[in-house]
Design a protein around this motif. Structure first.
Motif, mmCIF file in Angstrom:
data_model
loop_
_atom_site.group_PDB
_atom_site.id
_atom_site.type_symbol
_atom_site.label_atom_id
_atom_site.label_comp_id
_atom_site.label_asym_id
_atom_site.label_seq_id
_atom_site.Cartn_x
_atom_site.Cartn_y
_atom_site.Cartn_z
ATOM 1 N N ASN A 130 13.057 32.177 40.361
ATOM 2 C CA ASN A 130 11.776 32.522 39.558
ATOM 3 C C ASN A 130 10.809 33.512 40.125
ATOM 4 O OD1 ASN A 130 12.848 30.432 37.989
ATOM 5 N ND2 ASN A 130 11.339 28.886 38.348
ATOM 6 N N SER A 131 10.505 34.530 39.527
ATOM 7 C CA SER A 131 9.665 35.414 39.840
ATOM 8 C C SER A 131 8.204 35.061 39.979
ATOM 9 C CB SER A 131 9.605 36.735 39.104
ATOM 10 O OG SER A 131 9.280 36.657 37.806
ATOM 11 N N GLY A 132 7.878 34.135 39.075
ATOM 12 C CA GLY A 132 6.384 33.358 39.064
ATOM 13 C C GLY A 132 6.481 32.121 40.019
ATOM 14 N N ALA A 133 7.170 31.855 40.570
ATOM 15 C CA ALA A 133 7.329 30.626 41.606
ATOM 16 C C ALA A 133 6.220 30.512 42.370
ATOM 17 C CB ALA A 133 8.603 30.561 42.346
ATOM 18 N N ALA A 134 5.849 29.205 42.762
ATOM 19 C CA ALA A 134 4.785 28.837 43.629
ATOM 20 C C ALA A 134 5.345 29.074 44.998
ATOM 21 C CB ALA A 134 4.332 27.317 43.676
ATOM 22 N N VAL A 135 4.708 29.162 46.237
ATOM 23 C CA VAL A 135 5.252 29.856 47.257
ATOM 24 C C VAL A 135 5.448 28.471 48.318
ATOM 25 C CG1 VAL A 135 4.434 31.669 47.158
ATOM 26 C CG2 VAL A 135 3.012 30.037 48.316
ATOM 27 N N ASN A 136 4.844 27.347 48.106
ATOM 28 C CA ASN A 136 4.922 26.387 49.005
ATOM 29 C C ASN A 136 5.875 25.432 48.665
ATOM 30 O OD1 ASN A 136 3.158 25.671 46.715
ATOM 31 N ND2 ASN A 136 2.772 23.927 47.981
ATOM 32 N N TYR A 137 6.351 24.628 49.795
ATOM 33 C CA TYR A 137 7.187 23.528 49.719
ATOM 34 C C TYR A 137 6.265 22.258 49.655
ATOM 35 C CZ TYR A 137 10.892 26.661 51.953
ATOM 36 O OH TYR A 137 11.867 27.429 52.073
ATOM 37 N N LEU A 138 6.856 21.348 48.859
ATOM 38 C CA LEU A 138 6.283 20.085 48.546
ATOM 39 C C LEU A 138 6.943 18.993 49.205
ATOM 40 C CD1 LEU A 138 5.397 20.183 44.757
ATOM 41 C CD2 LEU A 138 3.758 20.556 46.756
ATOM 42 N N PRO A 144 7.037 8.006 42.438
ATOM 43 C CA PRO A 144 5.868 8.711 41.705
ATOM 44 C C PRO A 144 5.316 7.924 40.665
ATOM 45 C CG PRO A 144 8.001 9.138 40.678
ATOM 46 C CD PRO A 144 8.614 8.443 41.836
ATOM 47 N N LEU A 145 3.966 8.096 40.396
ATOM 48 C CA LEU A 145 3.036 7.700 39.460
ATOM 49 C C LEU A 145 3.146 8.311 38.162
ATOM 50 C CD1 LEU A 145 0.636 5.647 41.643
ATOM 51 C CD2 LEU A 145 2.637 4.632 40.691
ATOM 52 N N TRP A 146 3.029 7.891 36.981
ATOM 53 C CA TRP A 146 2.822 8.812 35.954
ATOM 54 C C TRP A 146 1.597 8.807 35.420
ATOM 55 C CZ3 TRP A 146 6.659 12.185 36.654
ATOM 56 C CH2 TRP A 146 7.951 11.583 37.290
ATOM 57 N N ALA A 147 0.846 9.676 34.844
ATOM 58 C CA ALA A 147 -0.412 9.606 33.794
ATOM 59 C C ALA A 147 0.165 9.939 32.485
ATOM 60 C CB ALA A 147 -1.317 10.583 34.230
ATOM 61 N N LYS A 148 -0.516 10.793 31.533
ATOM 62 C CA LYS A 148 -0.038 11.332 30.233
ATOM 63 C C LYS A 148 1.071 12.216 30.669
ATOM 64 C CE LYS A 148 -1.659 13.345 26.167
ATOM 65 N NZ LYS A 148 -2.811 13.970 25.370
ATOM 66 N N TYR A 149 2.122 12.221 29.780
ATOM 67 C CA TYR A 149 3.364 13.003 30.025
ATOM 68 C C TYR A 149 4.138 13.136 28.645
ATOM 69 C CZ TYR A 149 5.577 8.603 29.956
ATOM 70 O OH TYR A 149 6.201 7.174 29.671
ATOM 71 N N ASN A 150 5.189 14.341 28.820
ATOM 72 C CA ASN A 150 5.832 14.628 27.859
ATOM 73 C C ASN A 150 7.165 14.860 28.317
ATOM 74 O OD1 ASN A 150 7.351 15.592 25.322
ATOM 75 N ND2 ASN A 150 5.607 17.135 24.628
ATOM 76 N N ASP A 151 8.155 14.085 27.716
ATOM 77 C CA ASP A 151 9.755 14.070 28.352
ATOM 78 C C ASP A 151 10.278 15.398 27.925
ATOM 79 O OD1 ASP A 151 8.998 12.055 30.128
ATOM 80 O OD2 ASP A 151 10.096 10.538 28.595
ATOM 81 N N GLY A 152 9.923 16.147 26.793
ATOM 82 C CA GLY A 152 10.574 17.257 26.410
ATOM 83 C C GLY A 152 10.065 18.254 27.178
ATOM 84 N N LEU A 153 11.389 19.274 27.270
ATOM 85 C CA LEU A 153 11.358 20.499 28.436
ATOM 86 C C LEU A 153 10.473 21.409 27.575
ATOM 87 C CD1 LEU A 153 15.069 20.952 28.984
ATOM 88 C CD2 LEU A 153 13.301 19.985 30.638
ATOM 89 N N ASN A 154 9.660 22.187 28.310
ATOM 90 C CA ASN A 154 8.684 23.230 27.841
ATOM 91 C C ASN A 154 8.550 24.332 28.608
ATOM 92 O OD1 ASN A 154 6.400 24.509 26.735
ATOM 93 N ND2 ASN A 154 5.152 22.399 26.354
ATOM 94 N N GLU A 155 8.579 25.443 27.920
ATOM 95 C CA GLU A 155 8.645 26.640 29.044
ATOM 96 C C GLU A 155 7.098 27.165 29.418
ATOM 97 O OE1 GLU A 155 10.407 30.188 27.278
ATOM 98 O OE2 GLU A 155 12.542 29.024 27.070
ATOM 99 N N GLU A 156 6.206 26.603 28.768
ATOM 100 C CA GLU A 156 4.804 26.726 29.212
ATOM 101 C C GLU A 156 4.476 25.838 30.454
ATOM 102 O OE1 GLU A 156 2.940 29.164 27.940
ATOM 103 O OE2 GLU A 156 4.689 29.560 26.781
ATOM 104 N N ARG A 157 5.199 25.591 31.292
ATOM 105 C CA ARG A 157 4.974 24.872 32.420
ATOM 106 C C ARG A 157 5.643 25.603 33.887
ATOM 107 N NH1 ARG A 157 3.128 22.184 29.055
ATOM 108 N NH2 ARG A 157 3.285 20.138 28.327
ATOM 109 N N ALA A 158 5.100 25.045 34.831
ATOM 110 C CA ALA A 158 5.734 25.485 36.211
ATOM 111 C C ALA A 158 6.546 24.341 36.485
ATOM 112 C CB ALA A 158 4.371 25.393 37.209
ATOM 113 N N TYR A 159 7.761 24.750 37.013
ATOM 114 C CA TYR A 159 8.817 23.863 37.400
ATOM 115 C C TYR A 159 9.022 23.523 38.770
ATOM 116 C CZ TYR A 159 10.451 25.558 33.013
ATOM 117 O OH TYR A 159 10.657 26.121 31.624
#
Length: 293
Positions: A130-138, A144-159
């Motif tokens: 990914n050319s627009g990738a974040a650089v850091n390791y997590l 994990p704990l969740w808040a509001k979410y949408n399980d559908g895949l969305n290209e308007e996201r970071a991965y």
């Protein structure tokens, strides 16, 4: 002594006025005045000596009491100094503040040097393509704990993807295995990752040592340099080649990089080190607070 002098004195006075019979029955008289004065002066000296001795004994007793008192105070002072040194030693171990956290990449536990495990989890980051990738390791937690979410895949996201080892020549038993991580809290602060060294500088405490890793140089995604533990573990069941964010060993390239001391093509080490401003010098003559002995 005074009683002895009192007992002898009358006899000396009597002898002053007596006469003795010399040879042939002749009476010889002593000159009483000179004899009396002489012996009286002797008695005076004896009395003075006795009084002086009594005063000296009293002073010696007073001095002895003072010495005993000062000895006790010195013992108490030594005990107080040792107590202060123990407090400072504890401060040295705990550090000047609340400590600091760091990530131990490639492991699920923290070093046995006073560090505490905050949590262990999964190393993750952007996909290497990914050319627009974040650089850091997590270091993602296992729960994990969740808040509001949408399980559908969305290209308007970071991965975010998992991480894999890509160090086949150095660590073939972990090649393409998924990478664990542990977040550790040390009482010492600050904490620094030192590249190209697997030992800490004087005054710093080693948290862990390892090898410097990052993404591959020709991949589209940028990455960061992190310190992978020298004895990396793998996530159980995570040995498929699914890629994601990848970890490659880092080697030097001479040019603007000074060679020597660096060597072209040689892999770099690393160390994660912590520091405390209070340095433990137990046994050193210049240690915190000292007392002469």
């Amino acid at each position: 002594m005074r009683q002895a002098i009192t007992f002898v004195l009358p006899f000396i006075l009597m002898s002053t006025f007596c006469s003795e019979e010399g040879r042939g029955g002749e009476k010889v008289a002593f000159i009483g005045e000179s004899r009396f004065e002489y012996e009286y002066k002797v008695l005076q000296k004896l009395v003075q000596l006795e009084e002086g001795q009594s005063k000296l004994e009293l002073k010696l007793k007073e001095k002895s009491n003072i010495v005993e008192h000062l000895t006790e105070e010195l013992k108490e002072a030594h005990a107080s100094i040792e107590a202060l040194n123990d407090v400072i030693d504890k401060m040295e171990a705990e550090g000047p503040g609340q400590g600091e956290t760091y990530v131990r990449w490639g492991r699920t536990t923290c070093p046995d040097n006073g560090a505490e495990l905050v949590y262990d989890g999964y190393t993750a980051g952007s996909h290497f393509t990914n050319s627009g990738a974040a650089v850091n390791y997590l270091c993602l937690p296992k729960k994990p704990l969740w808040a509001k979410y949408n399980d559908g895949l969305n290209e308007e996201r970071a991965y975010v993807y998992g991480a894999e080892y890509q160090r086949n020549d150095e660590s073939p038993h972990t090649y393409q295995h998924d990478v664990p991580c542990a977040v550790c809290k040390t009482p010492r602060a600050p904490v620094r990752m030192i590249p190209a060294r697997n030992e800490c500088y004087n005054g710093w405490t080693l948290e862990y040592r390892g090898v410097l890793v990052a993404g591959k140089y020709k991949h589209a995604a940028a990455s960061e340099y992190v310190c992978l533990d020298e004895s990396p573990e793998s996530i159980e069941g995570g040995n498929e080649d699914l890629n994601g964010i990848l970890m490659y060993s880092v080697e030097g390239r001479c040019g603007s990089l000074k060679c020597p001391p660096y060597i072209n093509g040689r892999e770099l080490t690393c160390a994660v080190c912590s520091y405390v401003s209070y340095q433990n010098t137990r046994g050193n003559q210049n240690r915190h607070w000292t007392s002469g002995k």
